[in-house]
Design a protein around this motif. Structure first.
Motif, PDB file in Angstrom:
ATOM      1  N   MET A   3       0.837  -1.198   0.000  1.00 30.04           N
ATOM      2  CA  MET A   3       0.000   0.000   0.000  1.00 30.04           C
ATOM      3  C   MET A   3       0.874   1.251   0.000  1.00 30.04           C
ATOM      4  O   MET A   3       1.937   1.269   0.593  1.00 30.04           O
ATOM      5  CB  MET A   3      -0.922   0.006   1.223  1.00 30.04           C
ATOM      6  N   ASP A   4       0.388   2.290  -0.651  1.00 29.36           N
ATOM      7  CA  ASP A   4       1.068   3.576  -0.633  1.00 29.36           C
ATOM      8  C   ASP A   4       0.547   4.418   0.530  1.00 29.36           C
ATOM      9  O   ASP A   4      -0.669   4.507   0.739  1.00 29.36           O
ATOM     10  CB  ASP A   4       0.838   4.324  -1.943  1.00 29.36           C
ATOM     11  N   ILE A   5       1.475   5.027   1.264  1.00 29.05           N
ATOM     12  CA  ILE A   5       1.121   5.928   2.370  1.00 29.05           C
ATOM     13  C   ILE A   5       1.450   7.346   1.940  1.00 29.05           C
ATOM     14  O   ILE A   5       2.575   7.624   1.503  1.00 29.05           O
ATOM     15  CB  ILE A   5       1.878   5.569   3.659  1.00 29.05           C
ATOM     16  N   VAL A   6       0.487   8.231   2.059  1.00 30.53           N
ATOM     17  CA  VAL A   6       0.705   9.638   1.747  1.00 30.53           C
ATOM     18  C   VAL A   6       0.618  10.411   3.059  1.00 30.53           C
ATOM     19  O   VAL A   6      -0.445  10.484   3.680  1.00 30.53           O
ATOM     20  CB  VAL A   6      -0.322  10.171   0.737  1.00 30.53           C
ATOM     21  N   CYS A   7       1.756  10.960   3.469  1.00 34.52           N
ATOM     22  CA  CYS A   7       1.845  11.704   4.728  1.00 34.52           C
ATOM     23  C   CYS A   7       1.821  13.196   4.453  1.00 34.52           C
ATOM     24  O   CYS A   7       2.682  13.710   3.731  1.00 34.52           O
ATOM     25  CB  CYS A   7       3.119  11.324   5.472  1.00 34.52           C
ATOM     26  N   PHE A   8       0.835  13.878   5.023  1.00 37.95           N
ATOM     27  CA  PHE A   8       0.782  15.335   4.958  1.00 37.95           C
ATOM     28  C   PHE A   8       1.376  15.851   6.265  1.00 37.95           C
ATOM     29  O   PHE A   8       0.695  15.941   7.289  1.00 37.95           O
ATOM     30  CB  PHE A   8      -0.656  15.810   4.773  1.00 37.95           C
ATOM     31  N   SER A   9       2.659  16.179   6.202  1.00 41.81           N
ATOM     32  CA  SER A   9       3.408  16.486   7.412  1.00 41.81           C
ATOM     33  C   SER A   9       3.165  17.910   7.898  1.00 41.81           C
ATOM     34  O   SER A   9       2.778  18.791   7.132  1.00 41.81           O
ATOM     35  CB  SER A   9       4.903  16.274   7.154  1.00 41.81           C
ATOM     36  N   ALA A  10       3.445  18.114   9.179  1.00 44.72           N
ATOM     37  CA  ALA A  10       3.396  19.459   9.762  1.00 44.72           C
ATOM     38  C   ALA A  10       4.768  20.109   9.780  1.00 44.72           C
ATOM     39  O   ALA A  10       4.887  21.287  10.112  1.00 44.72           O
ATOM     40  CB  ALA A  10       2.840  19.384  11.189  1.00 44.72           C
ATOM     41  N   VAL A  11       5.805  19.338   9.432  1.00 48.89           N
ATOM     42  CA  VAL A  11       7.179  19.852   9.454  1.00 48.89           C
ATOM     43  C   VAL A  11       7.914  19.354   8.218  1.00 48.89           C
ATOM     44  O   VAL A  11       7.535  18.360   7.597  1.00 48.89           O
ATOM     45  CB  VAL A  11       7.947  19.384  10.713  1.00 48.89           C
ATOM     46  N   ASN A  12       9.005  20.046   7.879  1.00 52.78           N
ATOM     47  CA  ASN A  12       9.885  19.570   6.816  1.00 52.78           C
ATOM     48  C   ASN A  12      10.668  18.354   7.298  1.00 52.78           C
ATOM     49  O   ASN A  12      10.872  18.159   8.505  1.00 52.78           O
ATOM     50  CB  ASN A  12      10.856  20.669   6.390  1.00 52.78           C
ATOM     51  N   TRP A  13      11.127  17.537   6.360  1.00 51.75           N
ATOM     52  CA  TRP A  13      11.893  16.344   6.739  1.00 51.75           C
ATOM     53  C   TRP A  13      13.175  16.735   7.476  1.00 51.75           C
ATOM     54  O   TRP A  13      13.556  16.117   8.457  1.00 51.75           O
ATOM     55  CB  TRP A  13      12.232  15.518   5.496  1.00 51.75           C
ATOM     56  N   ASP A  14      13.847  17.758   7.017  1.00 52.55           N
ATOM     57  CA  ASP A  14      15.058  18.266   7.671  1.00 52.55           C
ATOM     58  C   ASP A  14      14.795  19.682   8.188  1.00 52.55           C
ATOM     59  O   ASP A  14      13.940  20.384   7.653  1.00 52.55           O
ATOM     60  CB  ASP A  14      16.227  18.300   6.669  1.00 52.55           C
ATOM     61  N   PRO A  15      15.488  20.150   9.215  1.00 50.70           N
ATOM     62  CA  PRO A  15      16.647  19.523   9.865  1.00 50.70           C
ATOM     63  C   PRO A  15      16.317  18.809  11.170  1.00 50.70           C
ATOM     64  O   PRO A  15      17.165  18.110  11.715  1.00 50.70           O
ATOM     65  CB  PRO A  15      17.554  20.725  10.139  1.00 50.70           C
ATOM     66  N   ILE A  16      15.097  18.991  11.705  1.00 53.49           N
ATOM     67  CA  ILE A  16      14.762  18.448  13.024  1.00 53.49           C
ATOM     68  C   ILE A  16      13.926  17.185  12.873  1.00 53.49           C
ATOM     69  O   ILE A  16      12.860  17.188  12.240  1.00 53.49           O
ATOM     70  CB  ILE A  16      13.979  19.481  13.861  1.00 53.49           C
ATOM     71  N   MET A  17      14.408  16.085  13.462  1.00 57.01           N
ATOM     72  CA  MET A  17      13.660  14.832  13.438  1.00 57.01           C
ATOM     73  C   MET A  17      12.545  14.881  14.476  1.00 57.01           C
ATOM     74  O   MET A  17      12.792  15.171  15.645  1.00 57.01           O
ATOM     75  CB  MET A  17      14.584  13.656  13.717  1.00 57.01           C
ATOM     76  N   THR A  18      11.329  14.581  14.057  1.00 60.56           N
ATOM     77  CA  THR A  18      10.174  14.574  14.947  1.00 60.56           C
ATOM     78  C   THR A  18       9.489  13.212  14.889  1.00 60.56           C
ATOM     79  O   THR A  18       9.940  12.306  14.183  1.00 60.56           O
ATOM     80  CB  THR A  18       9.165  15.661  14.541  1.00 60.56           C
ATOM     81  N   ARG A  19       8.418  13.095  15.605  1.00 61.75           N
ATOM     82  CA  ARG A  19       7.609  11.879  15.589  1.00 61.75           C
ATOM     83  C   ARG A  19       7.265  11.474  14.151  1.00 61.75           C
ATOM     84  O   ARG A  19       7.270  10.282  13.801  1.00 61.75           O
ATOM     85  CB  ARG A  19       6.324  12.155  16.381  1.00 61.75           C
ATOM     86  N   ILE A  20       6.953  12.473  13.332  1.00 58.23           N
ATOM     87  CA  ILE A  20       6.446  12.194  11.985  1.00 58.23           C
ATOM     88  C   ILE A  20       7.468  11.407  11.168  1.00 58.23           C
ATOM     89  O   ILE A  20       7.152  10.349  10.593  1.00 58.23           O
ATOM     90  CB  ILE A  20       6.072  13.513  11.274  1.00 58.23           C
TER      91      ILE A  20
END
Length: 384
Positions: free
Chosen positions: A1-18
């Motif tokens: 299955m494809d997962i499409v994540c609409f994130s609240a943050v950019n991938w970099d520079p801070i790693m978060t839960r997302i």
């Protein structure tokens, strides 16, 4: 299955839960990680956001682990959290772009994983098979140009449309569960093996620490308006024999002028996550210095679990979620008590260290993701 994540943050520079969760989907799933759009006026406030106006044309920005695609959504009109019409217009044009991307990558009825309540207006324009809302903040309590009632309406509608809702903190859970009975409490976690290396490995002392004197009180994380600058100033003024080290980017919404003037306060800026254990290893006390307000009452501090994995003593303001860990975290009631708790933490019985590490081990991101996948599989099997 494809997962499409609409994130609240950019991938970099801070790693978060997302990012931690998206990285832990089975490799047979493609993950399309959409960074949130900037508004057309964002570069006026932050010049670093200028590239957001055009970088989406080059999508995907990069590909990780052969199954994670990092993409940037196109810029949108501002004030979408104040005016629903604006949000609907933005959603329509974003959906046009999304459908182009989905066609290009042959994405058909994916699982949507959402983090921002206003994304609910996208749902009428794009096809999906399953919807998860991962609620990590009380979005209506953020500062800025928002209409609190409208943001709460967005969230209520998103919860109602979701097949499953996750919440990171107890107060958030109680709030969103009233909108959707298929709501589960999944707090934040830690990259346990990485942060535990601060305890198990002989890591080299960072060069920046060579000229730092006295006991070191350290904070790791973004420095925004939810960080209690007054508390940091109070500690630095009352205990000039201590040094306070702050690691993380400083937001435009916080004034740190008076802290920069202090000889015992050190801003080191952002560091890659892989480097953080080397710094935390040389903290005498780890700080969680969030203000106590309606926003932070609904937060599960990610840094709490990362600190615990290092075994280092932790002193925190009295946030509801942190009170689940009174046996391994020192919780302060006011500024003077915070200093007293730091003094106690510096002389703590080492027997608590292993208990602290065990708490973090149980809260590893691997374990959190196992819990999440088990819930989704159960709900999917029940046809919900």
């Amino acid at each position: 299955m494809d997962i499409v994540c609409f994130s609240a943050v950019n991938w970099d520079p801070i790693m978060t839960r997302i990012q931690h969760l998206m990285k832990r989907f089975p490799k047979g799933n493609r993950v399309f990680f959409f960074e949130p759009p900037s508004t057309l006026i964002s570069p006026l406030k932050d010049r670093e956001r200028l590239e957001d106006l055009y970088i989406w044309i080059k999508n995907p920005k990069k590909k990780l682990d052969n199954n994670i695609y990092i993409l940037k959504l196109p810029p949108v009109f501002p004030f979408y959290n104040k005016n629903r019409i604006v949000n609907r217009i933005n959603s329509f044009f974003l959906a046009v772009y999304l459908n182009i991307i989905f066609k290009r990558f042959n994405v058909q009825k994916p699982l949507f994983w959402m983090y921002l309540p206003n994304n609910v207006d996208l749902l009428k324009y794009v096809k999906y098979s399953y919807l998860v809302y991962d609620c990590v903040d009380k979005h209506s309590e953020f500062s800025g140009l928002i209409n609190k009632e409208l943001v709460e309406q967005y969230e209520r509608e998103l919860c109602e449309k979701s097949n499953v809702v996750f919440a990171t903190a107890e107060t958030l859970y109680e709030s969103v569960k009233s909108y959707n009975p298929n709501t589960y409490l999944i707090p934040n976690g830690a990259d346990f093996d990485l942060f535990n290396s601060a305890y198990t490995q002989n890591l080299e002392k960072p060069e920046e620490f060579l000229n730092i004197k006295g006991r070191v009180l350290g904070y790791v994380g973004v420095i925004r308006d939810w960080v209690d600058i007054d508390l940091i100033d109070y500690i630095a003024s009352r205990r000039e024999d201590w040094s306070i080290v702050l690691i993380g980017p400083v937001g435009n919404d916080v004034d740190i002028t008076r802290l920069r003037s202090k000889q015992n306060v050190h801003f080191l800026g952002a560091r890659k996550q892989q480097e953080l254990p080397r710094y935390i290893k040389y903290f005498d006390v780890c700080l969680n210095v969030f203000k106590v307000n309606e926003l932070t009452k609904n937060v599960s501090p990610l840094k709490l679990y990362e600190y615990m994995a290092t075994g280092k003593p932790i002193v925190s303001t009295r946030m509801p979620h942190v009170q689940n860990y009174t046996d391994v975290v020192y919780i302060a009631d006011d500024y003077e008590d915070f200093i007293k708790k730091c003094e106690i933490a510096m002389g703590e019985d080492k027997s608590v260290v292993e208990k602290r590490i065990e708490c973090a081990k149980q809260a590893s991101w691997d374990n959190r993701m196992k819990d999440i996948m088990a819930i989704i599989e159960k709900e999917f099997a029940l046809g919900r």
